[in-house]
Each structure stands twice: as structure tokens, then as C-alpha cells.
Design a protein around this motif. Structure first.
Motif, PDB file in Angstrom:
ATOM      1  N   LYS A   1       0.845  -1.030   0.003  1.00  0.00           N
ATOM      2  CA  LYS A   1       0.011  -0.141   0.040  1.00  0.00           C
ATOM      3  C   LYS A   1       0.808   1.245  -0.015  1.00  0.00           C
ATOM      4  CE  LYS A   1      -3.759  -2.175   2.675  1.00  0.00           C
ATOM      5  NZ  LYS A   1      -4.504  -2.148   4.112  1.00  0.00           N
TER       6      LYS A   1
ATOM      7  N   ASN B   1      -5.245   3.213  -2.373  1.00  0.00           N
ATOM      8  CA  ASN B   1      -5.014   2.054  -1.550  1.00  0.00           C
ATOM      9  C   ASN B   1      -6.511   1.410  -1.467  1.00  0.00           C
ATOM     10  OD1 ASN B   1      -2.497   2.517  -0.787  1.00  0.00           O
ATOM     11  ND2 ASN B   1      -3.194   3.811   0.957  1.00  0.00           N
TER      12      ASN B   1
ATOM     13  N   LEU C   1      -7.381  -2.766  -2.151  1.00  0.00           N
ATOM     14  CA  LEU C   1      -7.978  -3.518  -1.151  1.00  0.00           C
ATOM     15  C   LEU C   1      -9.421  -4.226  -1.968  1.00  0.00           C
ATOM     16  CD1 LEU C   1      -8.246  -1.624   1.997  1.00  0.00           C
ATOM     17  CD2 LEU C   1      -7.089  -3.679   1.421  1.00  0.00           C
ATOM     18  N   LYS C   2     -10.031  -3.207  -2.790  1.00  0.00           N
ATOM     19  CA  LYS C   2     -11.126  -3.877  -3.571  1.00  0.00           C
ATOM     20  C   LYS C   2     -10.732  -4.684  -4.501  1.00  0.00           C
ATOM     21  CE  LYS C   2     -14.570  -1.463  -1.705  1.00  0.00           C
ATOM     22  NZ  LYS C   2     -15.911  -1.960  -1.074  1.00  0.00           N
TER      23      LYS C   2
ATOM     24  N   ARG D   1      -8.367  -6.800  -4.273  1.00  0.00           N
ATOM     25  CA  ARG D   1      -7.793  -7.944  -3.515  1.00  0.00           C
ATOM     26  C   ARG D   1      -9.111  -8.664  -3.230  1.00  0.00           C
ATOM     27  NH1 ARG D   1      -3.552  -6.217   1.077  1.00  0.00           N
ATOM     28  NH2 ARG D   1      -1.908  -5.636  -0.228  1.00  0.00           N
TER      29      ARG D   1
ATOM     30  N   THR E   1      -9.615 -10.936   5.764  1.00  0.00           N
ATOM     31  CA  THR E   1      -9.232  -9.366   5.680  1.00  0.00           C
ATOM     32  C   THR E   1      -8.683  -8.855   4.395  1.00  0.00           C
ATOM     33  OG1 THR E   1      -7.130 -10.121   6.504  1.00  0.00           O
ATOM     34  CG2 THR E   1      -8.718  -9.920   7.977  1.00  0.00           C
ATOM     35  N   ASN E   2      -8.420  -9.805   3.423  1.00  0.00           N
ATOM     36  CA  ASN E   2      -7.656  -9.339   1.960  1.00  0.00           C
ATOM     37  C   ASN E   2      -6.523  -8.970   2.237  1.00  0.00           C
ATOM     38  OD1 ASN E   2     -10.279  -9.635   0.949  1.00  0.00           O
ATOM     39  ND2 ASN E   2     -10.735  -7.385   1.110  1.00  0.00           N
ATOM     40  N   ASN E   3      -5.738  -9.592   3.592  1.00  0.00           N
ATOM     41  CA  ASN E   3      -4.089  -9.445   3.708  1.00  0.00           C
ATOM     42  C   ASN E   3      -3.721 -10.476   3.296  1.00  0.00           C
ATOM     43  OD1 ASN E   3      -4.378  -6.649   5.056  1.00  0.00           O
ATOM     44  ND2 ASN E   3      -5.074  -7.852   6.888  1.00  0.00           N
TER      45      ASN E   3
END
Length: 494
Positions: free
Chosen positions: A29, A46, A50-51, A53, A465-467
Motif C-alpha cells: 500500500k 489504497n 483492497l477492492k 484483493r 481480511t484481504n491481507n
């Protein structure tokens, strides 16, 4: 000049991040400064990451479902094909097979309905991502306009400085003219002083009759002296003015050079903004292509659903009478072959899509700092596995221990505990006790840890969490040193 360097550096970092994102790297990010004029742009980028991911995760889940459902459907269709070939020898058996097929078609129809719904959600998310990307492009374009105005103002300032420098040059020339006049006055004073001296000599020769002339000569000498002093003062003032004019002129030249450098920096900044805008356009095109692919797959799934609906109706008619089954078996077999071909095509497309999606997680680069982070995570997991009470494999005791440790450790997203036969006994997620009891005996992290080995997976994107995470596991031993289970944790990467 310093501000321009900071702005240029910020734009360079944003440009690199957008380029990596356009190349498929979603691992990082952008660090956002509260005072940065590009804060909103960074937040949008950022959010876009996330979207995307989340979109990847939803697509992965949907693709896995489609592949599983299609494989089940292929097996069912193959069984129906065999049954249809044996119609001539066992009409009653065909009738039973058709009944089983009908149930399969109803089940498959339900699955396809779920797939259609998943595609609808993914399509909506794709449109949202497209809107965010478009908004980002608008912000870049607005920033470009601001820098264009800034450059114009600096050019106007440079032009004004040049005009002022020309006026100072004219003033310097007039100062030299005044210097010439002062020199002329000084020359007149010297001549007047010499003249008064000659007059005094002549008055002295004339004696008493020349005394009045001597007074006049003396006054002329005084006037010449005053003129000489005044001329000297004018000369000093003119010299000071010339020094000041020279100093101002030098400063104006330096200021003009600084403005020209700022203009060059502004032009470079504009070029970087143009590059970001081009990369953003490429990203938007890629997103539109993804949305187009999703739409095409959605249409194919709807087509399959239609075929399945027709096949289901046909199966109902066949089940009503054995003779009708025999008569219509060829037609039904043809329909199933068509369905089989469509399902095979859809399965291949989704496997290709899954391979492309998996490449996002594989693009995560493990550098030296990340490697140290992973080793630290493994060290923490070993210590947690030694916690007194885990070897009991009691749901309440072990859940409490895991949640206490996950609260103290920000390295991990979750902890899970499995006993020796693979049954999960505790997890840090908010599951009911019934949801916790699931077998993981088939998973690689369980198989390795239960042998006494430590396990680390490749990076993957977390569904929760999309991490980016790495799954790692270690064995859990009792007081005798015997392996009674294993501890697994999802280590956060970024």
C-alpha cells in the motif's frame, strides 16, 4: 525549491505504486502523509488495491465452486451417457437412472443459481472498482491542471523579474551619467580654485587698490571648496547607489535562475502526472476487460442453466413412462453430450481463471526483511505451542489460551489447534463449538506438523481480511514429549 523536490518525490512513489499495480503487484500500500496534497489520491489507490484483493478472493471462491460443481456435473453426465447406451437391455434400470439424473439436475440447478448470484455480486464489485479507478484518473487530471497554472504563474514572475532587471540596468546607466556630471562639477571646482588663486596673486600685486578683488577671490575659493566637497559627496552617493544597483541586479538574476529551475521542476512534475494518468488509463482498461470476461461467463452460466432446465423437464417426462424413456433416450443423450461439452468448456475457462488469480498471490516477493518477519512468526508460534494446557485438547481451555496469545501478538491473523486425528479443537475466530469441530487431516500443514516437522506455505490472500498471509504450523507435545496435535497460524505479511 525544497517543496518542489518533496512533491516530485511523492509523485515518483505514487507513480511506482500505480505501475506495480498495473503490472499485477497488489502486495503493498502507499504510505499516506496527513499533510500531503496527494492524500486523497493515495487513499483512492489504497482503496482500489483492497477492492481488487477482495474481488480476487470472491472470484477465487466462485471459481472453486464452479469447478467443483462442473466436475460433479461431468461425472453425472458421464453416468447418464452410460445409462443411455444400455437402454436397449434394461428399460427399468434406465428409468431408475433417469430418476437419479433428475435429482442431480435439480441439485445442479440449485448450484448454478448460486453461481449466477455470485457472478452478480462480482459484477457489482467490478463496476465499483471501475468507478474508483475513474475517480483516481480525475484526481490526477485535476492535479495536472493545478501544476499547469503554477507553471504559468512562475513564468509570469520570471517575465516580471526580467523587466525589473532591465529597469535596474537603465537606472545604473543614469547613475553613470550623474557620475559624469559630478566629475564635471569637480573639474569646474578645481578650475575655479585655480582661478581664485591667480586672482589673489594679482590682487596682492595691485596692493591696496586690489584689496576688494582679493575679497572676491577669497569668496570664489570658498565656493570652489564647497563645490569640491559637494561633488565628492555626490560621487560617494553615486558609488553607493551603483553598489546597491549591482547587488539588486545580482539578486534578481539569481531569483530568475531559481524560478527557471522551478519551472523545469514543474514541467518534470507534469510529465510524471501524465505518466500516472496513462498508467491509470491502462488499469481502467484492464478492469473493463475483467468485467467484460465476467459478463461473458455469466451469459454462459445462464445458458447452461437454461440447458439444465430443459434437461430437467425432459427427465421428468422420461420418468413418467418407461417406454417414453426408451424412445427419448437418444434425444436426451444428445442433450447431455451438449451439456457435457458446455460444462467442460466452462470448467476449462474457470481453471484458467483460477491460475491467473493464483498468480496475484504468487507475485508477493519475500525480501530479507519479510524473511526475518517470517522467522520471528515461526519463533512466536513455537512458544505458543508450548503453552500449558494445549496438550489437553479441551475446547474451552485451548480456546482461551489461543485468544489470549492472539491478543498479545499482532503478527498473526488467527491461531488454530488440531488433535492427532486432524479434528480441530480450538480457533481464535468467533465460531460456535460445532463449527470448530472440522477435520483438517487432509491439509498439508497438518500432515507435516503431525510428523514433527515445521511447515510454511506460500503467500496467499486471506478471505477474511484481504491481507497477504503465510500459513505455518508446528507440532504440539505433551509433558512426555509425544506429539498430541498441531498448532497452525496465519502470519500477516501486509
Amino acid at each position: 525549491m525544497t517543496i518542489m523536490k518533496i512533491v516530485l518525490k511523492s509523485l515518483g512513489m505514487i507513480n511506482i505504486s500505480v505501475y506495480k499495480m498495473a503490472e499485477g503487484d497488489l502486495t503493498k500500500k502507499i504510505t499516506i502523509s496527513e499533510k500531503s496534497i496527494f492524500k486523497k489520491l493515495c487513499l483512492n489507490i489504497n482503496l482500489l488495491v483492497l477492492k481488487i484483493r477482495g474481488f480476487i478472493n470472491e472470484t477465487t471462491i466462485m471459481t472453486d465452486k464452479v469447478i467443483n460443481y462442473c466436475e460433479d456435473l461431468e461425472k453425472s453426465a458421464h453416468q447418464v451417457e452410460i445409462s443411455a447406451n444400455e437402454t436397449s437391455s434394461a428399460i427399468n434400470e434406465i428409468s431408475n437412472d433417469m430418476t437419479a439424473q433428475l435429482n442431480n439436475m435439480i441439485e445442479v440447478d440449485k448450484y448454478i443459481g448460486e453461481i449466477v448470484y455470485d457472478y452478480k455480486v462480482i459484477s457489482e464489485d467490478g463496476e465499483l472498482i471501475e468507478n474508483i479507478a475513474f475517480s483516481m484518473m480525475q484526481h490526477v487530471e485535476d492535479s495536472n491542471k493545478i501544476y499547469k497554472q503554477l507553471t504559468e504563474r512562475m513564468k509570469n514572475s520570471a517575465s516580471s523579474n526580467l523587466e525589473l532587471a532591465l529597469q535596474i540596468k537603465n537606472l545604473n546607466e543614469k547613475a553613470y551619467k550623474i557620475q559624469s556630471i559630478a566629475d564635471a562639477v569637480n573639474g569646474i571646482s578645481r578650475n575655479t580654485n585655480l582661478l581664485s588663486l591667480n586672482a589673489s596673486i594679482e590682487a596682492a600685486k595691485a596692493g591696496e587698490s586690489g584689496s576688494g578683488f582679493a575679497v572676491v577671490a577669497n569668496e570664489i575659493r570658498k565656493l570652489a571648496g564647497i563645490s569640491s566637497v559637494q561633488a565628492k559627496e555626490i560621487e560617494n552617493i553615486i558609488n553607493d547607489v551603483k553598489v546597491m544597483i549591482t547587488d539588486i541586479s545580482n539578486k534578481m538574476n539569481r531569483e530568475t535562475e531559481v524560478i527557471e529551475q522551478n519551472i523545469n521542476f514543474s514541467n518534470l512534475t507534469k510529465e510524471n502526472l501524465d505518466k500516472i494518468f496513462i498508467e491509470s488509463e491502462d488499469t481502467l482498461k484492464s478492469i473493463k476487460n475483467i468485467n467484460k470476461t465476467i459478463y461473458i461467463q455469466k451469459e454462459k452460466v445462464l445458458s447452461i442453466k437454461s440447458v439444465i432446465g430443459e434437461t430437467t423437464k425432459l427427465s421428468e417426462n422420461i420418468t413418467a413412462a418407461t417406454q417414453e424413456v426408451a424412445a427419448a433416450s437418444d434425444e436426451q443423450l444428445t442433450s447431455m453430450k451438449n451439456l457435457f461439452g458446455s460444462v467442460s468448456s466452462l470448467t476449462g475457462m474457470n481453471k484458467n481463471l483460477k491460475d491467473r488469480i493464483d498468480s496475484f498471490a504468487k507475485s508477493y516477493k519475500i525480501d530479507e526483511e519479510t524473511r526475518k518477519h517470517i522467522e520471528k512468526g515461526m519463533e512466536i508460534l513455537r512458544e505458543v505451542a508450548k503453552a500449558e494446557g494445549l496438550a489437553t485438547m479441551d475446547y474451552n481451555i485451548c480456546t482461551k489460551i489461543l485468544k489470549e496469545n492472539i491478543d498479545k501478538c499482532q503478527y498473526f491473523e488467527l491461531f488454530g489447534l488440531c488433535q492427532k486425528d486432524g479434528l480441530r479443537k480450538a480457533i481464535t475466530l468467533d465460531y460456535t463449538e460445532e463449527e470448530v469441530y472440522t477435520s483438517f487431516s487432509h491439509r498439508p500443514f497438518f500432515k507435516e506438523a503431525i510428523k514433527g516437522n515445521e511447515y510454511k506455505s506460500e503467500p496467499y490472500i486471506s478471505v477474511d481480511t484481504n491481507n497477504y498471509c503465510i500459513a505455518m504450523s508446528v507440532p504440539v507435545k505433551d509433558k512426555k514429549g509425544e506429539i498430541v496435535g498441531m498448532l497452525v497460524g496465519d502470519l500477516l505479511l501486509g
